[in-house]
Enzyme design. Sequence first.
Site, PDB file in Angstrom:
ATOM      1  N   GLY A  15      31.710  27.879 -55.455  1.00 38.12           N
ATOM      2  CA  GLY A  15      30.679  27.985 -56.667  1.00 38.12           C
ATOM      3  C   GLY A  15      29.994  26.832 -55.619  1.00 38.12           C
ATOM      4  O   GLY A  15      28.495  26.639 -56.288  1.00 38.12           O
ATOM      5  N   SER A  16      29.716  27.053 -54.588  1.00 42.97           N
ATOM      6  CA  SER A  16      28.411  27.053 -53.498  1.00 42.97           C
ATOM      7  C   SER A  16      27.016  27.417 -54.372  1.00 42.97           C
ATOM      8  O   SER A  16      25.383  26.296 -54.076  1.00 42.97           O
ATOM      9  CB  SER A  16      28.624  27.266 -52.670  1.00 42.97           C
ATOM     10  OG  SER A  16      28.106  28.791 -51.464  1.00 42.97           O
ATOM     11  N   ASN A  17      27.251  28.780 -54.546  1.00 47.13           N
ATOM     12  CA  ASN A  17      25.807  29.406 -54.911  1.00 47.13           C
ATOM     13  C   ASN A  17      25.240  29.488 -56.491  1.00 47.13           C
ATOM     14  O   ASN A  17      24.509  28.772 -56.445  1.00 47.13           O
ATOM     15  CB  ASN A  17      25.327  31.385 -55.369  1.00 47.13           C
ATOM     16  CG  ASN A  17      25.967  31.101 -53.577  1.00 47.13           C
ATOM     17  OD1 ASN A  17      24.759  31.841 -52.705  1.00 47.13           O
ATOM     18  ND2 ASN A  17      26.838  32.112 -53.351  1.00 47.13           N
ATOM     19  N   MET A 128      34.331  37.091 -58.700  1.00 50.23           N
ATOM     20  CA  MET A 128      34.904  38.661 -57.427  1.00 50.23           C
ATOM     21  C   MET A 128      35.899  39.446 -58.428  1.00 50.23           C
ATOM     22  O   MET A 128      36.988  39.221 -58.274  1.00 50.23           O
ATOM     23  CB  MET A 128      35.658  37.968 -56.548  1.00 50.23           C
ATOM     24  CG  MET A 128      35.113  36.800 -55.776  1.00 50.23           C
ATOM     25  SD  MET A 128      34.584  37.575 -54.670  1.00 50.23           S
ATOM     26  CE  MET A 128      35.676  38.305 -53.634  1.00 50.23           C
ATOM     27  N   HIS A 129      35.091  39.854 -59.141  1.00 48.87           N
ATOM     28  CA  HIS A 129      35.806  41.186 -60.441  1.00 48.87           C
ATOM     29  C   HIS A 129      34.208  41.917 -60.690  1.00 48.87           C
ATOM     30  O   HIS A 129      33.811  41.680 -60.785  1.00 48.87           O
ATOM     31  CB  HIS A 129      35.961  40.261 -61.718  1.00 48.87           C
ATOM     32  CG  HIS A 129      35.752  41.064 -63.044  1.00 48.87           C
ATOM     33  ND1 HIS A 129      37.429  41.609 -62.407  1.00 48.87           N
ATOM     34  CD2 HIS A 129      35.937  41.608 -64.016  1.00 48.87           C
ATOM     35  CE1 HIS A 129      37.977  42.405 -64.470  1.00 48.87           C
ATOM     36  NE2 HIS A 129      36.605  42.580 -64.473  1.00 48.87           N
ATOM     37  N   ILE A 130      34.962  43.268 -60.370  1.00 50.07           N
ATOM     38  CA  ILE A 130      34.135  44.587 -60.747  1.00 50.07           C
ATOM     39  C   ILE A 130      34.112  44.454 -61.990  1.00 50.07           C
ATOM     40  O   ILE A 130      35.099  44.745 -62.599  1.00 50.07           O
ATOM     41  CB  ILE A 130      34.019  45.625 -60.018  1.00 50.07           C
ATOM     42  CG1 ILE A 130      34.677  45.304 -58.330  1.00 50.07           C
ATOM     43  CG2 ILE A 130      33.745  46.346 -60.032  1.00 50.07           C
ATOM     44  CD1 ILE A 130      35.220  46.170 -57.766  1.00 50.07           C
ATOM     45  N   HIS A 148      25.249  39.447 -53.156  1.00 46.44           N
ATOM     46  CA  HIS A 148      25.816  39.993 -52.561  1.00 46.44           C
ATOM     47  C   HIS A 148      25.296  39.907 -51.075  1.00 46.44           C
ATOM     48  O   HIS A 148      24.344  40.376 -50.329  1.00 46.44           O
ATOM     49  CB  HIS A 148      26.293  41.986 -52.899  1.00 46.44           C
ATOM     50  CG  HIS A 148      26.870  42.453 -52.332  1.00 46.44           C
ATOM     51  ND1 HIS A 148      28.506  42.320 -51.791  1.00 46.44           N
ATOM     52  CD2 HIS A 148      26.922  43.978 -50.914  1.00 46.44           C
ATOM     53  CE1 HIS A 148      29.187  43.389 -51.117  1.00 46.44           C
ATOM     54  NE2 HIS A 148      27.604  43.356 -50.718  1.00 46.44           N
TER      55      HIS A 148
HETATM   56  C1  GRF Z   1      29.562  34.374 -51.258  1.00 51.64           C
HETATM   57  O1  GRF Z   1      29.399  34.526 -50.289  1.00 51.64           O
HETATM   58  C2  GRF Z   1      29.255  35.101 -52.239  1.00 51.64           C
HETATM   59  O2  GRF Z   1      28.569  36.161 -52.273  1.00 51.64           O
HETATM   60  C3  GRF Z   1      31.073  35.645 -52.192  1.00 51.64           C
HETATM   61  O3  GRF Z   1      31.458  34.519 -52.772  1.00 51.64           O
HETATM   62  C4  GRF Z   1      31.026  33.813 -51.120  1.00 51.64           C
HETATM   63  C5  GRF Z   1      31.202  32.595 -51.736  1.00 51.64           C
HETATM   64  O4  GRF Z   1      30.799  32.296 -52.469  1.00 51.64           O
HETATM   65  N1  GRF Z   1      30.890  36.899 -53.417  1.00 51.64           N
HETATM   66  P1  GRF Z   1      30.815  30.706 -53.724  1.00 51.64           P
HETATM   67  O5  GRF Z   1      30.269  29.998 -52.642  1.00 51.64           O
HETATM   68  O6  GRF Z   1      31.330  30.914 -54.766  1.00 51.64           O
HETATM   69  O7  GRF Z   1      29.107  31.421 -53.992  1.00 51.64           O
END
Ligand code: GRF
Length: 235
Positions: A15-17, A128-130, A148
């Site tokens: 969840g850093s984003n 991480m799910h399409i 992405h």
């Molecule tokens: C990131 O590189 C994102 O693009 C990928 O998972 C990594 C971690 O994302 N899908 P986050 O820290 O969970 O936001």
Amino acid sequence: MASERRIVVLISGSGSNLQALLDAVSDGRLGQARITQVISNRKAAFGLERARKAGVPTAVLSMKTWLGRNAGKTREDYDEVLAGAVLAGASGRSQEWLDAQGAQGQQLVQQDTAAPTKPDLVVLAGFMHIVSPRFLQVVGNTPCINLHPALPGAFDGIEAIKRAHDAFQEGKLKDGKTGVMVHEVVAEVDRGRPIVVQEVECIEGQSLEDLEGRIHEVEHRIIVEAAGKILSERS
Ligand code: GRF
């Protein structure tokens, strides 16, 4: 941005984003926007902790668990419920509420596709799910964007950073550059209209960790930039 804007964020991991978006909301860089719901498909996602700390309602909707509770249902049925939860997320829902609705799925969708409030933006942030076309059909015209860690059309799918790093090592990476993009979510994986694209130079002798670190820094910046762009397009 005049009136309040509601953002629902989907996560699977650290969840850093999501944190970058939470920080941008709290320091006013996204105007009147607020994150009304975080939904994870993995209950162990640390991003859920980040949401809780920020006082944002969270819910977990794991496909494996949901399919186990709903014998005979399909991945598309799960996606329909997930989309319904996303729409309902405009009003911030508890896990208990979601579990009560989510068992049947269709109720959730019917109830909420007509909901007065829908999110102004859905962000897949390390999700991480399409998602299937059924998900997009239910989400309808609510903008849905995905982060992405690659340039458009370069390394679609998983392990994009590692694949770019390996290609660079083998002298096969075009112009020695990879990058990050935020794009509109369409049925084809990682192929929607790019909203923000940032190139990242690969450096001779760099480790994969070095590259990942630089890529994540760019991710955290452009996910906020892209969200702001979409929200201002809707004002
Ligand atoms: C990131 O590189 C994102 O693009 C990928 O998972 C990594 C971690 O994302 N899908 P986050 O820290 O969970 O936001």
